[in-house]
Design a protein around this motif. Sequence first.
Motif, PDB file in Angstrom:
ATOM      1  N   SER A  32     -25.467 -20.422  48.652  1.00 51.96           N
ATOM      2  CA  SER A  32     -26.192 -19.143  48.509  1.00 51.96           C
ATOM      3  C   SER A  32     -25.227 -17.981  48.267  1.00 51.96           C
ATOM      4  O   SER A  32     -25.515 -17.077  47.481  1.00 51.96           O
ATOM      5  CB  SER A  32     -27.042 -18.864  49.750  1.00 51.96           C
ATOM      6  OG  SER A  32     -26.221 -18.841  50.902  1.00 51.96           O
ATOM      7  N   GLN A  33     -24.074 -18.027  48.933  1.00 50.60           N
ATOM      8  CA  GLN A  33     -23.069 -16.968  48.770  1.00 50.60           C
ATOM      9  C   GLN A  33     -22.457 -17.015  47.369  1.00 50.60           C
ATOM     10  O   GLN A  33     -22.242 -15.982  46.732  1.00 50.60           O
ATOM     11  CB  GLN A  33     -21.982 -17.137  49.841  1.00 50.60           C
ATOM     12  CG  GLN A  33     -20.843 -16.141  49.750  1.00 50.60           C
ATOM     13  CD  GLN A  33     -21.215 -14.742  50.177  1.00 50.60           C
ATOM     14  OE1 GLN A  33     -21.892 -14.031  49.458  1.00 50.60           O
ATOM     15  NE2 GLN A  33     -20.775 -14.340  51.360  1.00 50.60           N
ATOM     16  N   LEU A  34     -22.187 -18.219  46.870  1.00 51.73           N
ATOM     17  CA  LEU A  34     -21.556 -18.377  45.557  1.00 51.73           C
ATOM     18  C   LEU A  34     -22.510 -18.056  44.404  1.00 51.73           C
ATOM     19  O   LEU A  34     -22.096 -17.549  43.369  1.00 51.73           O
ATOM     20  CB  LEU A  34     -21.007 -19.802  45.387  1.00 51.73           C
ATOM     21  CG  LEU A  34     -19.810 -20.177  46.268  1.00 51.73           C
ATOM     22  CD1 LEU A  34     -19.446 -21.641  46.079  1.00 51.73           C
ATOM     23  CD2 LEU A  34     -18.594 -19.307  45.967  1.00 51.73           C
ATOM     24  N   VAL A  35     -23.806 -18.339  44.598  1.00 48.00           N
ATOM     25  CA  VAL A  35     -24.772 -18.140  43.512  1.00 48.00           C
ATOM     26  C   VAL A  35     -25.434 -16.763  43.571  1.00 48.00           C
ATOM     27  O   VAL A  35     -25.514 -16.059  42.567  1.00 48.00           O
ATOM     28  CB  VAL A  35     -25.840 -19.261  43.518  1.00 48.00           C
ATOM     29  CG1 VAL A  35     -26.935 -18.990  42.481  1.00 48.00           C
ATOM     30  CG2 VAL A  35     -25.184 -20.600  43.220  1.00 48.00           C
ATOM     31  N   GLU A  36     -25.899 -16.377  44.760  1.00 48.10           N
ATOM     32  CA  GLU A  36     -26.663 -15.131  44.871  1.00 48.10           C
ATOM     33  C   GLU A  36     -25.853 -13.953  45.422  1.00 48.10           C
ATOM     34  O   GLU A  36     -26.191 -12.799  45.186  1.00 48.10           O
ATOM     35  CB  GLU A  36     -27.898 -15.347  45.764  1.00 48.10           C
ATOM     36  CG  GLU A  36     -28.957 -16.227  45.116  1.00 48.10           C
ATOM     37  CD  GLU A  36     -29.654 -17.125  46.132  1.00 48.10           C
ATOM     38  OE1 GLU A  36     -29.802 -16.685  47.289  1.00 48.10           O
ATOM     39  OE2 GLU A  36     -30.024 -18.262  45.757  1.00 48.10           O
ATOM     40  N   GLY A  37     -24.798 -14.246  46.168  1.00 50.27           N
ATOM     41  CA  GLY A  37     -23.995 -13.181  46.770  1.00 50.27           C
ATOM     42  C   GLY A  37     -22.982 -12.615  45.787  1.00 50.27           C
ATOM     43  O   GLY A  37     -22.708 -13.202  44.742  1.00 50.27           O
ATOM     44  N   THR A  38     -22.458 -11.453  46.119  1.00 52.30           N
ATOM     45  CA  THR A  38     -21.369 -10.861  45.322  1.00 52.30           C
ATOM     46  C   THR A  38     -20.371 -10.237  46.284  1.00 52.30           C
ATOM     47  O   THR A  38     -20.710  -9.296  47.000  1.00 52.30           O
ATOM     48  CB  THR A  38     -21.893  -9.771  44.350  1.00 52.30           C
ATOM     49  OG1 THR A  38     -22.954 -10.322  43.573  1.00 52.30           O
ATOM     50  CG2 THR A  38     -20.800  -9.302  43.412  1.00 52.30           C
ATOM     51  N   TRP A  39     -19.164 -10.784  46.310  1.00 51.16           N
ATOM     52  CA  TRP A  39     -18.124 -10.211  47.169  1.00 51.16           C
ATOM     53  C   TRP A  39     -17.776  -8.812  46.664  1.00 51.16           C
ATOM     54  O   TRP A  39     -17.899  -8.544  45.459  1.00 51.16           O
ATOM     55  CB  TRP A  39     -16.866 -11.088  47.143  1.00 51.16           C
ATOM     56  CG  TRP A  39     -17.086 -12.464  47.701  1.00 51.16           C
ATOM     57  CD1 TRP A  39     -17.777 -12.802  48.821  1.00 51.16           C
ATOM     58  CD2 TRP A  39     -16.599 -13.707  47.146  1.00 51.16           C
ATOM     59  NE1 TRP A  39     -17.755 -14.169  49.011  1.00 51.16           N
ATOM     60  CE2 TRP A  39     -17.042 -14.743  48.003  1.00 51.16           C
ATOM     61  CE3 TRP A  39     -15.824 -14.032  46.032  1.00 51.16           C
ATOM     62  CZ2 TRP A  39     -16.741 -16.089  47.765  1.00 51.16           C
ATOM     63  CZ3 TRP A  39     -15.522 -15.364  45.784  1.00 51.16           C
ATOM     64  CH2 TRP A  39     -15.973 -16.379  46.649  1.00 51.16           C
ATOM     65  N   PRO A  40     -17.344  -7.914  47.569  1.00 50.47           N
ATOM     66  CA  PRO A  40     -16.949  -6.569  47.119  1.00 50.47           C
ATOM     67  C   PRO A  40     -15.906  -6.646  45.995  1.00 50.47           C
ATOM     68  O   PRO A  40     -14.958  -7.429  46.087  1.00 50.47           O
ATOM     69  CB  PRO A  40     -16.358  -5.940  48.388  1.00 50.47           C
ATOM     70  CG  PRO A  40     -17.029  -6.659  49.510  1.00 50.47           C
ATOM     71  CD  PRO A  40     -17.231  -8.075  49.027  1.00 50.47           C
ATOM     72  N   TRP A  41     -16.098  -5.872  44.956  1.00 56.20           N
ATOM     73  CA  TRP A  41     -15.237  -5.752  43.768  1.00 56.20           C
ATOM     74  C   TRP A  41     -15.324  -6.947  42.807  1.00 56.20           C
ATOM     75  O   TRP A  41     -14.722  -6.921  41.740  1.00 56.20           O
ATOM     76  CB  TRP A  41     -13.761  -5.511  44.145  1.00 56.20           C
ATOM     77  CG  TRP A  41     -13.577  -4.204  44.838  1.00 56.20           C
ATOM     78  CD1 TRP A  41     -13.389  -4.020  46.187  1.00 56.20           C
ATOM     79  CD2 TRP A  41     -13.603  -2.893  44.255  1.00 56.20           C
ATOM     80  NE1 TRP A  41     -13.303  -2.669  46.482  1.00 56.20           N
ATOM     81  CE2 TRP A  41     -13.427  -1.953  45.313  1.00 56.20           C
ATOM     82  CE3 TRP A  41     -13.767  -2.417  42.948  1.00 56.20           C
ATOM     83  CZ2 TRP A  41     -13.402  -0.584  45.093  1.00 56.20           C
ATOM     84  CZ3 TRP A  41     -13.744  -1.050  42.731  1.00 56.20           C
ATOM     85  CH2 TRP A  41     -13.562  -0.156  43.798  1.00 56.20           C
ATOM     86  N   ALA A  42     -16.085  -7.998  43.186  1.00 47.72           N
ATOM     87  CA  ALA A  42     -16.176  -9.173  42.308  1.00 47.72           C
ATOM     88  C   ALA A  42     -16.876  -8.832  40.994  1.00 47.72           C
ATOM     89  O   ALA A  42     -16.437  -9.264  39.919  1.00 47.72           O
ATOM     90  CB  ALA A  42     -16.900 -10.308  43.026  1.00 47.72           C
ATOM     91  N   TYR A  43     -17.952  -8.055  41.067  1.00 48.02           N
ATOM     92  CA  TYR A  43     -18.712  -7.694  39.866  1.00 48.02           C
ATOM     93  C   TYR A  43     -17.840  -6.903  38.892  1.00 48.02           C
ATOM     94  O   TYR A  43     -17.782  -7.195  37.690  1.00 48.02           O
ATOM     95  CB  TYR A  43     -19.952  -6.880  40.257  1.00 48.02           C
ATOM     96  CG  TYR A  43     -20.960  -6.744  39.144  1.00 48.02           C
ATOM     97  CD1 TYR A  43     -22.027  -7.628  39.038  1.00 48.02           C
ATOM     98  CD2 TYR A  43     -20.845  -5.726  38.187  1.00 48.02           C
ATOM     99  CE1 TYR A  43     -22.958  -7.512  38.006  1.00 48.02           C
ATOM    100  CE2 TYR A  43     -21.770  -5.612  37.155  1.00 48.02           C
ATOM    101  CZ  TYR A  43     -22.822  -6.507  37.071  1.00 48.02           C
ATOM    102  OH  TYR A  43     -23.730  -6.400  36.047  1.00 48.02           O
ATOM    103  N   GLU A  44     -17.130  -5.910  39.428  1.00 51.07           N
ATOM    104  CA  GLU A  44     -16.264  -5.053  38.592  1.00 51.07           C
ATOM    105  C   GLU A  44     -15.136  -5.872  37.952  1.00 51.07           C
ATOM    106  O   GLU A  44     -14.819  -5.693  36.766  1.00 51.07           O
ATOM    107  CB  GLU A  44     -15.670  -3.917  39.427  1.00 51.07           C
ATOM    108  CG  GLU A  44     -16.678  -2.872  39.901  1.00 51.07           C
ATOM    109  CD  GLU A  44     -17.464  -3.271  41.148  1.00 51.07           C
ATOM    110  OE1 GLU A  44     -18.255  -2.455  41.631  1.00 51.07           O
ATOM    111  OE2 GLU A  44     -17.277  -4.403  41.640  1.00 51.07           O
ATOM    112  N   ALA A  45     -14.537  -6.777  38.746  1.00 53.03           N
ATOM    113  CA  ALA A  45     -13.425  -7.604  38.238  1.00 53.03           C
ATOM    114  C   ALA A  45     -13.904  -8.515  37.114  1.00 53.03           C
ATOM    115  O   ALA A  45     -13.208  -8.708  36.108  1.00 53.03           O
ATOM    116  CB  ALA A  45     -12.836  -8.441  39.372  1.00 53.03           C
ATOM    117  N   LEU A  46     -15.121  -9.055  37.278  1.00 56.32           N
ATOM    118  CA  LEU A  46     -15.678  -9.943  36.253  1.00 56.32           C
ATOM    119  C   LEU A  46     -15.994  -9.159  34.974  1.00 56.32           C
ATOM    120  O   LEU A  46     -15.735  -9.638  33.870  1.00 56.32           O
ATOM    121  CB  LEU A  46     -16.947 -10.614  36.790  1.00 56.32           C
ATOM    122  CG  LEU A  46     -17.338 -11.927  36.105  1.00 56.32           C
ATOM    123  CD1 LEU A  46     -16.273 -12.995  36.300  1.00 56.32           C
ATOM    124  CD2 LEU A  46     -18.665 -12.433  36.640  1.00 56.32           C
ATOM    125  N   CYS A  47     -16.540  -7.954  35.132  1.00 56.54           N
ATOM    126  CA  CYS A  47     -16.803  -7.073  33.984  1.00 56.54           C
ATOM    127  C   CYS A  47     -15.509  -6.780  33.221  1.00 56.54           C
ATOM    128  O   CYS A  47     -15.468  -6.852  31.987  1.00 56.54           O
ATOM    129  CB  CYS A  47     -17.392  -5.743  34.463  1.00 56.54           C
ATOM    130  SG  CYS A  47     -19.140  -5.788  34.849  1.00 56.54           S
TER     131      CYS A  47
END
Length: 277
Positions: free
Chosen positions: A101-116
């Motif tokens: 659930s953490q790997l699929v639905e969760g987002t660690w802090p700064w993970a979204y920005e780093a992926l972008c």
Amino acid sequence: MGGKSGERSKVGGFFYFTLLLWLGYVCFHILFNKRTQLLYVIAGSLFYQTANSLIRLFSSDPLFVNTSVSLVHSTTTSASVIFILFREWLSNGTNGMFDHSQLVEGTWPWAYEALCFSCGYFAYDQWDMLRHHLYSGLIPSILVHHLVLLICFTLALYRNVTINYLILTLICELHSIFLHVRKVRRMAGFRNSKSKIVKVEWFLNWITFFVARLVSHILITAKLIRDAHKFGRGVELPLALFGMFGMNLLNFGLGIDLFNAYKRERKPQQTNHHHHE
């Protein structure tokens, strides 16, 4: 010769078109769906294009410039991934960190920005390779690889799923650092395989290849297969399995290429001029 250049322009045209489609898709969601977080993708592209322009002040060789920017990306992304994982571990410990659930639905802090930011790099790199014809073949694997990554990353960012899974796959950038260092070193004319620096570089190249690329991607694939029943009916699981299958296949080919390059570099210096890479 005309046929070859015609084929090349057709190939280039197709990838230019897909890149423009991708850009249109991202801009549409930023402007009309108010997905302002996707601005980090544009910021990533601009950041790496700026790095390209700065490096071009010192070298006019498009391949050297492109490889140097790739080195900047590998270093930046590796540092980001290590920071994200370390921060999460310090905050919440490893308990539940790698749960489905953490790997699929969760987002660690700064993970979204780093992926972008990383997604922005692949768009920049696709553009740079097309502009300077830094690819070969009727179906250039590097351009296909970038296109697949752009599709997977952008879909994940738009749907806000599997962000943490994708951050884990980017651990392989730790190995890419030493791949690019080797390429830049050789282009700069430093090819003395007996020097201590080159020996240390090869040692780190092999260690990171096995740990950060080969083993980590096999573990991610195993985790996906083990948790397959936990995925919904959507496109996430087939896309993730297809992506990881491709990654593992590329890693296998890369391992063979690395071994051949290592063998060539270990040969006595006088035979080195037969092998220009």
